[in-house]
Design a protein around this motif. Structure first.
Motif, PDB file in Angstrom:
ATOM      1  N   ASN A 173      10.528   0.253  -7.307  1.00 27.59           N
ATOM      2  CA  ASN A 173      10.795  -0.889  -8.191  1.00 27.59           C
ATOM      3  C   ASN A 173      12.251  -0.933  -8.649  1.00 27.59           C
ATOM      4  O   ASN A 173      12.828  -2.009  -8.803  1.00 27.59           O
ATOM      5  CB  ASN A 173       9.825  -0.873  -9.385  1.00 27.59           C
ATOM      6  N   PHE A 174      12.854   0.240  -8.846  1.00 24.83           N
ATOM      7  CA  PHE A 174      14.287   0.252  -9.165  1.00 24.83           C
ATOM      8  C   PHE A 174      15.098  -0.267  -7.971  1.00 24.83           C
ATOM      9  O   PHE A 174      16.052  -1.031  -8.142  1.00 24.83           O
ATOM     10  CB  PHE A 174      14.747   1.660  -9.547  1.00 24.83           C
ATOM     11  N   GLN A 175      14.723   0.143  -6.754  1.00 31.38           N
ATOM     12  CA  GLN A 175      15.481  -0.340  -5.599  1.00 31.38           C
ATOM     13  C   GLN A 175      15.372  -1.856  -5.467  1.00 31.38           C
ATOM     14  O   GLN A 175      16.339  -2.524  -5.094  1.00 31.38           O
ATOM     15  CB  GLN A 175      15.013   0.345  -4.303  1.00 31.38           C
ATOM     16  N   TRP A 176      14.203  -2.415  -5.806  1.00 33.84           N
ATOM     17  CA  TRP A 176      14.067  -3.876  -5.797  1.00 33.84           C
ATOM     18  C   TRP A 176      14.978  -4.500  -6.865  1.00 33.84           C
ATOM     19  O   TRP A 176      15.582  -5.561  -6.643  1.00 33.84           O
ATOM     20  CB  TRP A 176      12.615  -4.303  -6.009  1.00 33.84           C
ATOM     21  N   ALA A 177      15.094  -3.851  -8.016  1.00 29.57           N
ATOM     22  CA  ALA A 177      15.994  -4.359  -9.053  1.00 29.57           C
ATOM     23  C   ALA A 177      17.436  -4.389  -8.538  1.00 29.57           C
ATOM     24  O   ALA A 177      18.141  -5.398  -8.679  1.00 29.57           O
ATOM     25  CB  ALA A 177      15.898  -3.486 -10.312  1.00 29.57           C
ATOM     26  N   TRP A 178      17.878  -3.260  -7.931  1.00 31.59           N
ATOM     27  CA  TRP A 178      19.256  -3.216  -7.427  1.00 31.59           C
ATOM     28  C   TRP A 178      19.467  -4.251  -6.313  1.00 31.59           C
ATOM     29  O   TRP A 178      20.482  -4.952  -6.290  1.00 31.59           O
ATOM     30  CB  TRP A 178      19.613  -1.831  -6.885  1.00 31.59           C
ATOM     31  N   ALA A 179      18.508  -4.350  -5.400  1.00 26.28           N
ATOM     32  CA  ALA A 179      18.673  -5.226  -4.229  1.00 26.28           C
ATOM     33  C   ALA A 179      18.627  -6.703  -4.605  1.00 26.28           C
ATOM     34  O   ALA A 179      19.466  -7.499  -4.147  1.00 26.28           O
ATOM     35  CB  ALA A 179      17.594  -4.914  -3.192  1.00 26.28           C
ATOM     36  N   SER A 180      17.671  -7.069  -5.456  1.00 28.02           N
ATOM     37  CA  SER A 180      17.585  -8.494  -5.850  1.00 28.02           C
ATOM     38  C   SER A 180      18.730  -8.858  -6.777  1.00 28.02           C
ATOM     39  O   SER A 180      19.268  -9.974  -6.712  1.00 28.02           O
ATOM     40  CB  SER A 180      16.223  -8.777  -6.525  1.00 28.02           C
TER      41      SER A 180
ATOM     42  N   THR B 119      15.771   5.556  -6.976  1.00 29.71           N
ATOM     43  CA  THR B 119      15.458   4.916  -5.700  1.00 29.71           C
ATOM     44  C   THR B 119      14.588   5.847  -4.888  1.00 29.71           C
ATOM     45  O   THR B 119      14.211   6.940  -5.339  1.00 29.71           O
ATOM     46  CB  THR B 119      16.718   4.509  -4.904  1.00 29.71           C
ATOM     47  N   ASN B 120      14.263   5.428  -3.668  1.00 29.81           N
ATOM     48  CA  ASN B 120      13.480   6.232  -2.744  1.00 29.81           C
ATOM     49  C   ASN B 120      14.112   6.122  -1.360  1.00 29.81           C
ATOM     50  O   ASN B 120      14.485   5.033  -0.933  1.00 29.81           O
ATOM     51  CB  ASN B 120      12.032   5.748  -2.706  1.00 29.81           C
ATOM     52  N   LEU B 121      14.245   7.249  -0.678  1.00 27.35           N
ATOM     53  CA  LEU B 121      14.904   7.261   0.627  1.00 27.35           C
ATOM     54  C   LEU B 121      14.139   6.470   1.686  1.00 27.35           C
ATOM     55  O   LEU B 121      14.705   6.083   2.711  1.00 27.35           O
ATOM     56  CB  LEU B 121      15.080   8.705   1.113  1.00 27.35           C
TER      57      LEU B 121
ATOM     58  N   GLY C  36       6.633  -2.907  -6.451  1.00 29.14           N
ATOM     59  CA  GLY C  36       6.789  -1.732  -5.607  1.00 29.14           C
ATOM     60  C   GLY C  36       5.791  -0.638  -5.926  1.00 29.14           C
ATOM     61  O   GLY C  36       5.147  -0.620  -6.971  1.00 29.14           O
ATOM     62  N   TRP C  37       5.679   0.286  -4.991  1.00 30.75           N
ATOM     63  CA  TRP C  37       4.890   1.493  -5.204  1.00 30.75           C
ATOM     64  C   TRP C  37       5.562   2.370  -6.264  1.00 30.75           C
ATOM     65  O   TRP C  37       6.709   2.148  -6.647  1.00 30.75           O
ATOM     66  CB  TRP C  37       4.807   2.306  -3.908  1.00 30.75           C
TER      67      TRP C  37
ATOM     68  N   ILE D 209      15.270   1.933 -18.187  1.00 24.25           N
ATOM     69  CA  ILE D 209      15.919   2.985 -17.395  1.00 24.25           C
ATOM     70  C   ILE D 209      15.865   4.301 -18.162  1.00 24.25           C
ATOM     71  O   ILE D 209      15.547   5.351 -17.601  1.00 24.25           O
ATOM     72  CB  ILE D 209      17.384   2.621 -17.069  1.00 24.25           C
ATOM     73  N   ARG D 210      16.129   4.231 -19.462  1.00 20.85           N
ATOM     74  CA  ARG D 210      16.234   5.451 -20.284  1.00 20.85           C
ATOM     75  C   ARG D 210      14.934   6.249 -20.280  1.00 20.85           C
ATOM     76  O   ARG D 210      14.961   7.478 -20.234  1.00 20.85           O
ATOM     77  CB  ARG D 210      16.625   5.081 -21.720  1.00 20.85           C
ATOM     78  N   ILE D 211      13.784   5.572 -20.313  1.00 23.75           N
ATOM     79  CA  ILE D 211      12.506   6.295 -20.409  1.00 23.75           C
ATOM     80  C   ILE D 211      11.909   6.605 -19.039  1.00 23.75           C
ATOM     81  O   ILE D 211      10.895   7.288 -18.945  1.00 23.75           O
ATOM     82  CB  ILE D 211      11.474   5.513 -21.249  1.00 23.75           C
TER      83      ILE D 211
END
Length: 382
Positions: free
Chosen positions: A367-374, A38-40, A361-362, A27-29
């Motif tokens: 990919n962050f949204q997949w991390a949050w969702a899963s 995330t992406n809208l 993810g693209w 996350i930091r880098i």
């Protein structure tokens, strides 16, 4: 952290084990230190998997708006940059501290740095041999990601655990990664390093064809920039990529029409559309004399040049590998996992989330949204 926070706030006793000494380096880098969190426009079509329907359930139950609600509760300032991509105004550290605080609210305990040497199944759950001694648990969530960026601790731990319990692993490979070319074929383009421009880039054919319109960056070893990172996830070894350097213009028709109206030479005429250094380099590499006046050139030659600029075909010899890859394509086969909970169907209590799974993810916050969702899906189920 998302999974731990959700589970902890449900009243589960949660222990987080991390072999790193610094929390959430990825996350930091990310996002140049500002975390494209995330992406809208997240949807299942923005993800690659051998089991493409798997991601739908988790993504529909935890959306970008849900994560934004969390962000707003912590008064984290953010902005939209490009095509729905959301970044922190200040620092990725805001996201890390938010997730850490969410874990604290769920009374999550920590062991870090702590290595897991062995995992075994017991009647009550799992037994872990770690550098902090033996630990037992009812549910075990593996959230250790893929192989990308080994210098910050990436490992094959999730794949080893999956194979230990009889799960198939879809062959991992670097994704969202710059592409490279052999030195001899790229030599003519080395002087173009540093040039960036918006292009259409594609690979594959028919149903497998993928196209992106993004910025392309020339490097000393090949091509990078968002356009190439996106297409790299779909490109297969031995395949061509095709680049349209002027996606809004039919270059051949433009040049042929210009024969009756322009007295300019080829270099000067094209410099109105492309950076002059790029024009000179491309003309030379493709065997065209930039000093020739357009009026003196055959239509056949102008059509050939148009093809080189509107449909430039290149054959990468590889990529910059996991060292530069933002994510790993492939991973634990999702056909063995329940899409609602992330639990392995045949191993009660064993869960995989995030990049460890065969869901990629693209570029742009997916990919962050997949991390949050899963993570939310598993945290709600354990």
């Amino acid at each position: 952290m998302m999974c731990a926070a959700v589970a902890g706030q449900r009243g589960r006793r949660v222990l987080m084990i991390d072999h790193a000494s610094k929390l959430a380096e990825k996350i930091r880098i990310s996002g140049g230190g500002r975390c494209n969190f995330t992406n809208l426009h997240v949807g299942p079509a923005n993800f690659i998997s051998e089991n493409p329907h798997f991601c739908k359930s988790a993504l529909s139950r935890y959306t970008p708006q849900d994560f934004l609600s969390l962000i707003k509760r912590y008064n984290i300032a953010y902005h939209e940059k490009h095509k729905g991509q959301l970044f922190c105004d200040h620092s990725a550290e805001d996201i890390i501290q938010m997730l850490k605080t969410e874990c604290d609210r769920g009374h999550v305990q920590w062991r870090m740095p702590c290595n897991v040497d062995e995992v075994s199944k017991t009647e009550a759950g799992f037994l872990l041999n770690t550098s902090h001694g033996q630990l037992s648990c009812e549910s075990l969530v593996v959230a250790t990601g893929g192989l990308s960026i080994p210098k910050i601790g990436a490992s094959d731990f999730s794949y080893r655990i999956a194979k230990q319990f009889g799960l198939k692993v879809v062959e991992p490979r670097p994704a969202l990664v710059p592409l490279t070319f052999d030195a001899a074929s790229w030599e003519a383009f080395v002087p173009l390093a540093g040039i960036s421009l918006e292009v259409d880039i594609e690979t594959g054919a028919k149903k497998e064809r993928m196209v992106f319109r993004e910025d392309l960056l020339f490097t000393h070893r090949g091509l990078s920039g968002p356009a190439v990172l996106q297409i790299s996830s779909y490109w297969q070894s031995g395949q061509a990529i095709r680049v349209n350097l002027l996606p809004e213009i039919d270059v051949a028709e433009e040049l042929i029409a210009a024969k009756s109206t322009s007295k300019k030479n080829l270099s000067n005429y094209l410099a109105a559309y492309l950076p002059s250094r790029l024009v000179d380099g491309l003309l030379q590499a493709h065997g065209f004399d930039g000093d020739l006046k357009i009026v003196d050139m055959q239509d056949k030659r102008l059509r050939l040049l148009g093809e080189k600029l509107n449909r430039w075909e290149l054959f990468p010899n590889g990529s910059e590998g996991y060292r530069k890859a933002e994510v790993t394509r492939g991973g634990v086969d999702t056909r063995a996992v329940m899409q609602q909970s992330m639990m392995v169907k045949d191993v009660p209590g064993l869960y995989f989330v995030g990049e460890a799974l065969d869901v990629t993810g693209w570029l742009g916050g997916f990919n962050f949204q997949w991390a949050w969702a899963s993570g939310n899906a598993a945290g709600s189920a354990v």
